[in-house]
Design an enzyme around this catalytic site. Structure first.
Site, short mmCIF file in Angstrom:
data_model
loop_
_atom_site.label_atom_id
_atom_site.label_comp_id
_atom_site.label_asym_id
_atom_site.label_seq_id
_atom_site.Cartn_x
_atom_site.Cartn_y
_atom_site.Cartn_z
N GLY A 46 0.82 -1.20 0.00
CA GLY A 46 0.00 0.00 0.00
C GLY A 46 0.85 1.25 0.00
N GLN A 51 2.86 10.05 1.20
CA GLN A 51 4.20 9.44 1.29
C GLN A 51 5.12 9.84 0.14
OE1 GLN A 51 2.31 5.33 1.95
NE2 GLN A 51 4.30 5.15 2.97
N CYS A 91 5.86 -0.20 6.93
CA CYS A 91 5.51 0.97 6.14
C CYS A 91 6.68 1.32 5.23
CB CYS A 91 5.20 2.14 7.07
SG CYS A 91 4.74 3.66 6.20
N LEU A 92 6.39 1.64 3.98
CA LEU A 92 7.46 2.04 3.05
C LEU A 92 8.18 3.30 3.55
CD1 LEU A 92 5.70 1.44 -0.38
CD2 LEU A 92 7.73 0.25 0.47
N HIS A 133 -4.48 1.66 7.40
CA HIS A 133 -3.11 2.20 7.48
C HIS A 133 -2.92 3.34 6.47
CE1 HIS A 133 1.44 1.48 7.78
NE2 HIS A 133 1.33 2.20 6.69
N GLU A 134 -3.43 3.13 5.25
CA GLU A 134 -3.26 4.15 4.19
C GLU A 134 -4.13 5.37 4.44
OE1 GLU A 134 -0.70 3.72 2.53
OE2 GLU A 134 -0.46 1.58 2.92
N HIS A 137 -2.40 7.66 6.70
CA HIS A 137 -1.40 8.51 6.03
C HIS A 137 -2.02 9.81 5.51
CE1 HIS A 137 2.37 6.32 5.99
NE2 HIS A 137 1.80 5.22 5.54
C1 QAP Z 1 1.04 -0.89 4.98
O1 QAP Z 1 3.15 -1.27 4.08
C2 QAP Z 1 0.73 -2.22 5.58
O2 QAP Z 1 10.02 -2.23 6.01
C3 QAP Z 1 1.84 -0.97 3.72
O3 QAP Z 1 11.84 -2.69 4.10
C4 QAP Z 1 1.69 -2.92 6.28
O4 QAP Z 1 3.71 -1.80 2.01
C5 QAP Z 1 -0.52 -2.75 5.44
C6 QAP Z 1 7.83 -2.35 3.11
C7 QAP Z 1 1.37 -4.16 6.83
C8 QAP Z 1 -0.82 -3.97 5.99
C9 QAP Z 1 0.12 -4.68 6.69
C10 QAP Z 1 8.26 -2.21 4.42
C11 QAP Z 1 8.76 -2.60 2.14
C12 QAP Z 1 6.42 -2.21 2.74
C13 QAP Z 1 9.59 -2.35 4.74
C14 QAP Z 1 4.06 -1.66 3.16
C15 QAP Z 1 10.53 -2.58 3.73
C16 QAP Z 1 10.10 -2.72 2.44
C17 QAP Z 1 5.44 -1.85 3.59
CO CO Z 2 2.65 3.34 5.47
#
Ligand code: QAP
Ligand code: CO
Length: 167
Positions: A46, A51, A91-92, A133-134, A137
């Protein structure tokens, strides 16, 4: 199509509140496509426009195994929620850090598509976590805000250290 730069915690621009989109023109479609490409590039599930330093209520999501089920949400908001469940979120904008966050387990979300058409989606599991989560943001909120001040500070210190090493 272009890969956009993803802001990282504790960048203050992640605290921006996104504005409602009222004009559905080609620039919105392009932005959504670029956000989706950026999310796939960095292996995310997401990404919200805030972001990538765009203060508009735009979100892209793909929680499918094969990364072929993109969901593009304009002006999303939760209109009903039920239950409670915990999920280990990342989280990205906070790469390398993960923590358990508790949220409503199932939700109904009202949103618009790229053309402005109003739709609703019911979600539970990972998709429900991701939508919430989004949407956070879009209001300047990060998953680390759900943690204790101590845990949040530890992550902040480590991120600052990582950013200094990267320069
Ligand atoms: C939000 O998160 C989310 O640490 C989106 O090194 C997270 O896409 C929704 C990511 C969990 C539901 C469950 C994180 C990529 C991506 C990192 C993400 C990384 C590389 C996170
Ligand atoms: Co995030």
């Amino acid at each position: 199509m272009s890969i956009l730069e993803v802001l990282e915690f504790p960048d203050k621009r992640l605290r921006q509140h996104a504005k409602v989109v009222s004009v559905f023109d080609a620039s919105i479609t392009t932005l959504l496509a670029d956000m989706l490409e950026t999310m796939y590039q960095f292996k995310g599930v997401g990404l919200a426009a805030v972001q990538v330093n765009i203060a508009k209520q735009l979100v892209v999501i793909d929680v499918s195994e094969d990364k072929n089920e993109p969901l593009l949400l304009v002006n999303p908001r939760v209109i009903s929620e039920e239950g409670n469940s915990e999920y280990e979120e990342g989280c990205l904008s906070v790469p390398g850090f993960y923590a358990n966050v508790s949220r409503p387990a199932s939700i109904t979300c009202d949103y618009q598509d790229h053309s402005g058409k109003h739709l609703q989606i019911q979600a539970d599991g990972l998709l429900a976590v991701c939508i919430q989560h989004e949407i956070d943001h879009l209001h300047g909120k990060l998953f680390v805000d759900y943690l204790s001040p101590l845990k949040r500070q530890r992550i902040k210190d480590k991120m600052i250290k990582i950013h200094k090493q990267a320069r």
